[in-house]
Write a protein that holds these residues in place. Structure first.
Motif, PDB file in Angstrom:
ATOM      1  N   GLY A  89      39.163  42.425  47.618  1.00 41.06           N
ATOM      2  CA  GLY A  89      38.841  41.302  47.293  1.00 41.06           C
ATOM      3  C   GLY A  89      40.558  40.834  47.994  1.00 41.06           C
ATOM      4  N   THR A  90      40.608  39.507  47.787  1.00 38.78           N
ATOM      5  CA  THR A  90      41.566  38.577  48.495  1.00 38.78           C
ATOM      6  C   THR A  90      42.595  39.133  47.940  1.00 38.78           C
ATOM      7  N   THR A  91      42.441  39.890  46.675  1.00 41.98           N
ATOM      8  CA  THR A  91      43.786  39.249  45.885  1.00 41.98           C
ATOM      9  C   THR A  91      44.437  40.221  45.514  1.00 41.98           C
ATOM     10  N   TRP A 136      42.058  28.374  47.767  1.00 42.03           N
ATOM     11  CA  TRP A 136      42.079  29.094  46.398  1.00 42.03           C
ATOM     12  C   TRP A 136      43.341  28.673  45.717  1.00 42.03           C
ATOM     13  N   TYR A 180      36.973  34.814  36.720  1.00 40.69           N
ATOM     14  CA  TYR A 180      38.258  35.222  36.737  1.00 40.69           C
ATOM     15  C   TYR A 180      39.161  34.685  38.135  1.00 40.69           C
ATOM     16  N   PRO A 181      40.332  34.853  37.565  1.00 36.37           N
ATOM     17  CA  PRO A 181      41.378  34.901  38.621  1.00 36.37           C
ATOM     18  C   PRO A 181      41.921  36.220  39.351  1.00 36.37           C
ATOM     19  N   GLY A 182      42.830  36.417  40.321  1.00 36.33           N
ATOM     20  CA  GLY A 182      43.063  37.821  40.986  1.00 36.33           C
ATOM     21  C   GLY A 182      43.331  38.846  39.861  1.00 36.33           C
ATOM     22  N   LEU A 241      32.870  41.367  46.974  1.00 38.03           N
ATOM     23  CA  LEU A 241      33.753  40.457  47.011  1.00 38.03           C
ATOM     24  C   LEU A 241      33.879  39.846  47.939  1.00 38.03           C
ATOM     25  N   SER A 242      35.707  39.219  47.783  1.00 34.90           N
ATOM     26  CA  SER A 242      35.906  38.425  49.243  1.00 34.90           C
ATOM     27  C   SER A 242      36.404  38.905  50.566  1.00 34.90           C
ATOM     28  N   SER A 245      33.790  32.918  40.200  1.00 31.49           N
ATOM     29  CA  SER A 245      35.696  33.044  41.010  1.00 31.49           C
ATOM     30  C   SER A 245      36.420  32.430  40.883  1.00 31.49           C
ATOM     31  N   ILE A 246      37.864  32.357  40.831  1.00 32.91           N
ATOM     32  CA  ILE A 246      38.195  31.058  41.714  1.00 32.91           C
ATOM     33  C   ILE A 246      37.922  30.870  43.072  1.00 32.91           C
ATOM     34  N   TYR A 258      31.028  34.950  49.483  1.00 33.18           N
ATOM     35  CA  TYR A 258      31.447  35.434  47.757  1.00 33.18           C
ATOM     36  C   TYR A 258      31.614  34.532  47.246  1.00 33.18           C
TER      37      TYR A 258
HETATM   38  C1  AKB Z   1      38.604  38.580  44.628  1.00 32.37           C
HETATM   39  O1  AKB Z   1      40.055  38.211  45.617  1.00 32.37           O
HETATM   40  O2  AKB Z   1      38.166  38.546  46.141  1.00 32.37           O
HETATM   41  C2  AKB Z   1      38.695  38.651  43.970  1.00 32.37           C
HETATM   42  C3  AKB Z   1      37.910  36.846  42.377  1.00 32.37           C
HETATM   43  C4  AKB Z   1      39.737  35.986  43.191  1.00 32.37           C
HETATM   44  O3  AKB Z   1      37.419  37.044  43.172  1.00 32.37           O
HETATM   45  N1  AKB Z   1      40.189  39.185  43.030  1.00 32.37           N
END
Ligand code: AKB
Length: 311
Positions: free
Chosen positions: A182-184, A278, A169-171, A78-79, A117-118, A142
């Protein structure tokens, strides 16, 4: 009979999606796979196999041995973690997807699910109600890998007729498994701090809006998309999908309705820059039109449900 192989089944999404797939198709239909041996403990109800998705020979062997009909290819970096090892993230996220698409092209599997992903959006993307088709200039490896993956999915569909389906997908917020780098992730971790009486240190600024979704909605959307008739699927790159949009300050206020003494502090780190690139919210009209997507949970309903379960 369907035989469904899930990669990265031990992860945050995989743990819950695998249960839902077992309920839908029967546990005998499910082959959960993960690179982590410990993940086996989660899958006493179905077949489990160790699988490093970069080991394409083993993936092919499992597909042949179990006569797999569908793959849910969830394994990815992930990110936030991806920024620490960019080249490996690119390799893992891309090589594994291409191998899955090749298996489908060769007729060994009939259907592929692959999450986008977003993170495919970037600093020049419209930030509010981000449309399905728009500027995409991702800033993380990512996001770059997910955007390239989307193009490959559409290519394999158009060129070879591969039935591949995908959601941006969002978070994703769930309480059953830890978030995966991830960032979320703050929105997953905050609930446990609230019930354990700790002050939550948030790695994003309080007014950082991001699109988010409660796990039961994400599972519902995934199953709905995969069960939709082929003719209804007009997007073969990946569908915008949306449910909730909130900031750390909003989720904090939502939790405070249940835990009035809960405290939060803000200490933004490198993930702030990713979050700022984002969108704040997503326009998912096409998913609503094509296969009747509708979310069930808003922020307060999600908070009440999570706190009820983890308290
Ligand atoms: C992330 O934060 O990297 C993931 C995503 C939004 O794809 N949760």
């Amino acid at each position: 009979m369907e035989k469904i192989l899930i990669t990265g089944a031990g992860g945050q999404l995989g743990s819950e999606l695998t249960i839902a797939l077992a309920e839908e198709y029967g546990a005998d239909a499910i082959i959960a796979t993960d690179i982590n041996e410990k993940a086996k403990e989660k899958f006493d109800y179905c077949t489990f196999e160790l699988l490093d998705v970069l080991d394409s020979e083993r993936m092919t062997k499992l597909v042949k041995d179990y006569q797999v009909t569908q793959i849910y290819h969830l394994a990815a970096i992930l990110s936030a973690v991806g920024e620490k090892k960019p080249l490996f993230t690119w390799k893992l996220n891309m090589d594994s997807l291409l191998h899955v698409l090749e298996l489908a092209k060769d007729g060994l599997i009939q259907k592929v699910y692959w999450p986008s992903s977003i993170a495919i959006f970037g600093t020049h993307t419209p930030i509010e109600n981000t449309p399905q088709h728009t500027v995409m200039d991702p800033t993380t490896v990512y996001g770059i890998s997910k955007l390239a993956g989307e193009r490959w999915c559409e290519y394999y569909h158009q060129k070879y007729g591969v039935d591949v389906r995908s959601l941006r997908y969002p978070g994703l917020i769930g309480y059953k498994s830890a978030a995966g780098g991830g960032t979320t992730d703050y929105a997953v971790n905050i609930y446990r701090s609230a019930i354990s009486g700790e002050t939550f240190e948030c790695f994003l600024e309080e007014d950082t809006y991001l699109p988010m979704m409660y796990m039961p909605d994400a599972i519902k959307a995934t199953l709905q998309l995969m069960k939709a008739p082929k003719e209804d699927i007009s997007i073969r790159s990946s569908y915008n999908i949306s449910a909730i949009s909130f900031s750390p300050a909003d989720i904090y206020q939502s939790i405070k309705k249940h835990y009035p003494d809960f405290r939060i502090s803000y200490k933004p780190d490198f993930r702030q820059k990713i979050a700022t690139s984002w969108p704040d919210s997503i326009d998912d009209t096409q998913a609503r039109l094509d296969w009747d997507w509708q979310n069930d949970f808003d922020l307060d309903k999600m908070t009440a449900d999570i706190l009820k379960h983890i308290a």
